[in-house]
Write a protein that holds these residues in place. Structure first.
Motif: not given
Length: 258
Positions: A63, A67, A70, A130
């Motif tokens: 994760e 991120k 992103q 996600v």
């Protein structure tokens, strides 16, 4: 290259802050653009390079890695739209030199700076899901990978590639219009000025032309490299790395110098 990009864009930010003649709409737009460029270069410097050296695939695909992907897309989209804002600013200032200073008030300049970042935030909205929509850096293949899902395929093609290509095309037309107007202004001024003033204007036009050319070229190289990747002309790991990952960071690094 990432380190050079962080330094060159940092120097660009420092220059805008210290030089009074850049305390205008164009200078502040360039400052915003340099911040976005620095964000992309910092991602490659502090995330891609270390994880590649460590071959830390587990870390990059979790994760946290998603991120960071992103965040990188946020900076990238802000760069794309900031490019366009700067192109519009140049076009207005060259086409309407007497009205430009009154048009680009503090509020209008803030809008020109804010819209690219708002559009960039809009672009990364799907990445909050996600599990279905994400992008992460793979240190084993040296490239950024989108999620192999319907959402991942959609955002990679329509949200990122086609949108960037469309903005690039409109920016090309705008910059060519700016150069044409600059040429017309030069010819008109040559009739009414002496040789010394004519030479000075010629040097200014030449510098401005090369800045536009370099600014445009950094964007074109990025689009060309990504296009080669998407239409599968390049196949080996090194070729894919050079045409996508390396081109990505190199263009943002060079953009700071321009």
């Amino acid at each position: 290259v990432g380190l050079f990009g962080v330094l060159s864009n940092g120097l660009g930010i420092y220059t805008v802050k210290k030089c009074r003649h850049l305390h205008n709409s164009f200078g502040y737009l360039c400052l915003s653009h340099c911040i976005a460029n620095m964000g992309v270069c910092a991602t490659f410097l502090f995330w891609c390079a270390p994880t590649t050296l460590a071959q830390a695939e587990v870390i990059t695909s979790n994760e946290i890695g998603k991120k960071i992907g992103q965040l990188n897309i946020l900076f990238w989209d802000a760069c794309v739209y900031s490019h366009f804002s700067i192109s519009i600013n140049r076009f207005i200032c060259i086409t309407f030199p007497l009205k430009a200073s009154n048009f680009f008030t503090a509020r209008v300049t803030a809008v020109f700076i804010g819209i690219p970042w708002l559009l960039a935030l809009f672009h990364i909205t799907p990445y909050f899901w996600v599990n279905d929509c994400f992008i992460f850096y793979d240190p084993l293949t040296w490239q950024w990978n989108y999620a192999d899902t319907v959402c991942g395929n959609y955002i990679s093609i329509y949200f990122d590639f086609y949108t960037g290509l469309a903005v690039f095309s409109v920016m090309l037309v705008t910059d060519m219009g700016t150069l044409l107007k600059l040429k017309l202004i030069h010819h008109k001024a040559a009739v009414f000025t002496d040789l010394r003033d004519h030479s000075h204007r010629r040097r200014q036009e030449t510098r401005f032309f090369f800045q536009l050319l370099l600014h445009f070229h950094t964007s074109r190289v990025a689009v060309d490299g990504i296009l080669l990747y998407y239409i599968n002309i390049v196949t080996s790991r090194l070729q894919i790395f050079l045409s996508s990952t390396f081109v990505w960071v190199a263009c943002h690094a060079a953009d700071g110098s321009v």
